[in-house]
Enzyme design. Structure first.
Site, PDB file in Angstrom:
ATOM      1  N   SER A   1       0.998  -1.304   0.071  1.00  0.00           N
ATOM      2  CA  SER A   1      -0.034  -0.001  -0.075  1.00  0.00           C
ATOM      3  C   SER A   1       0.880   1.166   0.038  1.00  0.00           C
ATOM      4  CB  SER A   1      -0.954   0.091   1.141  1.00  0.00           C
ATOM      5  OG  SER A   1      -1.597   1.315   1.409  1.00  0.00           O
TER       6      SER A   1
ATOM      7  N   GLY B   1      -0.718   4.441   0.052  1.00  0.00           N
ATOM      8  CA  GLY B   1      -1.391   5.525   0.350  1.00  0.00           C
ATOM      9  C   GLY B   1      -2.293   6.108  -0.921  1.00  0.00           C
ATOM     10  N   ALA B   2      -2.201   7.599  -0.964  1.00  0.00           N
ATOM     11  CA  ALA B   2      -2.951   8.089  -1.971  1.00  0.00           C
ATOM     12  C   ALA B   2      -2.294   7.698  -3.363  1.00  0.00           C
ATOM     13  CB  ALA B   2      -2.756   9.676  -1.794  1.00  0.00           C
ATOM     14  N   GLU B   3      -1.128   7.177  -3.619  1.00  0.00           N
ATOM     15  CA  GLU B   3      -0.344   6.942  -4.678  1.00  0.00           C
ATOM     16  C   GLU B   3      -0.699   5.362  -5.099  1.00  0.00           C
ATOM     17  OE1 GLU B   3       1.353   8.981  -6.645  1.00  0.00           O
ATOM     18  OE2 GLU B   3       0.894  10.494  -4.860  1.00  0.00           O
ATOM     19  N   GLY B   4      -1.788   4.748  -4.360  1.00  0.00           N
ATOM     20  CA  GLY B   4      -2.260   3.633  -4.762  1.00  0.00           C
ATOM     21  C   GLY B   4      -1.531   2.271  -4.108  1.00  0.00           C
TER      22      GLY B   4
ATOM     23  N   GLY C   1      -7.470   0.665   5.036  1.00  0.00           N
ATOM     24  CA  GLY C   1      -6.662  -0.807   4.844  1.00  0.00           C
ATOM     25  C   GLY C   1      -7.464  -1.928   5.166  1.00  0.00           C
ATOM     26  N   ASP C   2      -8.302  -1.830   5.980  1.00  0.00           N
ATOM     27  CA  ASP C   2      -9.239  -3.155   6.245  1.00  0.00           C
ATOM     28  C   ASP C   2     -10.345  -3.457   4.982  1.00  0.00           C
ATOM     29  OD1 ASP C   2      -7.999  -3.326   8.870  1.00  0.00           O
ATOM     30  OD2 ASP C   2      -9.701  -1.868   9.756  1.00  0.00           O
TER      31      ASP C   2
END
Length: 331
Positions: free
Chosen positions: A225, A227-230, A256-257
């Site tokens: 992961s 974050g906002a970058e996919g 995340g869940d």
């Protein structure tokens, strides 16, 4: 049931929202929600919203189990939690307008040997269950007091010995130990991957290097992961990148869940990686736009599915190894 989630250290989450937190001062909260939670419980709720039958297990404090029991009854989730003496912890999540979330996590229940035996008996029953046992298990979240990090590896090993596939979402020493048991899929973020590697991991090439090491150790699916970058999915046959649609961030709690739930849903149904990844990314994107976990109408995902950007990263293709050649049936 189709899928079982295991939450070893659930919590009553007190989620608060404010414009910006000022340390050392009185802060006015604009809204607050107290709900039964825990990573595996969150995953189960999203899976239920996706139309799956889900069973849950782990440890719950007998003194304040009512909120959890009410949730399980309302959402029609099969409750196989082991009750132990004491109260399940309360965690405080402070969500700011910027999207930043500060967690205050209490240590949780004290778990003794008899409770460990009871949990493993419950898991054995869920594996068998008169021919209706689940093939996929999600082990997610932190560990309570009295449980060593290598217990995650023990559970993964027990489930694999019964022919089950395990999605593992943990952090710190528990992640490091659980990796040794080679679960089917792990989903670290960059910080967690860096902790495992013992050095900063930032670039796609560095992520790919880590994924190849993990795959060579028997983990066919490594989802990182960003974050906002996919996120990047390093699978046994190909690597994929998914970039989520831009959303107005309300809270990252449960994102995340939700992603794990989407991955579990697609993998357990035998979907193609791109279809699974598109759904998981859309579900996670929806999660950041709200405080609640899950959704009441699956149709809200339709516009988001079309906005997920997917690309295959052939230059990051995995290096096949003997431990990966037989991993295709885990897709």
């Amino acid at each position: 049931m189709n899928i079982v989630t295991i939450t070893l250290n659930p919590a009553l989450d007190l989620t608060t929202r404010l414009e910006a937190m000022s340390l050392g001062e009185v802060n006015l909260v604009s809204e607050a929600h107290l709900r039964a939670a825990g990573k595996g419980i969150n995953v189960a709720m999203v899976l239920k919203d996706l139309g799956r039958d889900v069973a849950l297990t782990g440890w719950l404090g007998a003194d304040n189990a009512q909120a959890f029991e009410a949730l399980f009854e309302e959402r029609i989730l099969a409750d196989h939690f082991v009750r132990v003496a004491g109260s399940t912890r309360i965690n405080v999540k402070i969500s700011e307008q910027s999207g930043r979330v500060t967690d205050l996590n209490l240590p949780g229940l004290q778990i003794h040997a008899d409770a460990v035996c009871q949990l493993e008996t419950a898991i054995d029953a869920l594996c068998a269950d008169a021919g209706q046992g689940a093939d996929w298990f999600v082990l997610a979240g932190s560990l309570p007091k009295g449980v060593e990090p290598d217990y995650c590896a023990r559970l993964i090993g027990l489930l694999k010995a019964k022919g089950k596939r395990v999605i593992f979402d943990c952090s710190g020493l528990a992640l490091t130990e659980g990796i040794k048991a080679a679960p089917t899929l792990i989903k670290p973020n960059l910080e967690e991957l860096s902790q495992w590697a013992g050095r900063p991991i930032e670039t796609l090439a560095e992520q790919a290097d880590c994924a190849r090491i993990l795959q060579a150790q028997g983990i066919p699916h490594v989802v990182v992961s960003n974050g906002a970058e996919g996120l990047i999915w390093f699978g046994p046959d190909a690597s994929w990148q998914a970039i989520p649609p831009r959303m107005q961030v309300v809270s990252t709690v449960g994102a995340g869940d939700s992603l794990v739930a989407g991955l579990a849903h697609g993998l357990s149904l035998g979907w193609a990686p791109e279809q699974t990844l598109r759904l998981a990314t859309a579900v996670s994107a929806l999660a950041v736009s709200q405080v609640a976990v899950g959704f009441s109408d699956i149709e809200v995902l339709t516009p988001l599915l079309g906005q997920v950007q997917l690309q295959r990263l052939d230059h990051l293709a995995p290096i096949q190894s003997p431990s990966m050649e037989n991993s295709g049936d885990a897709q």
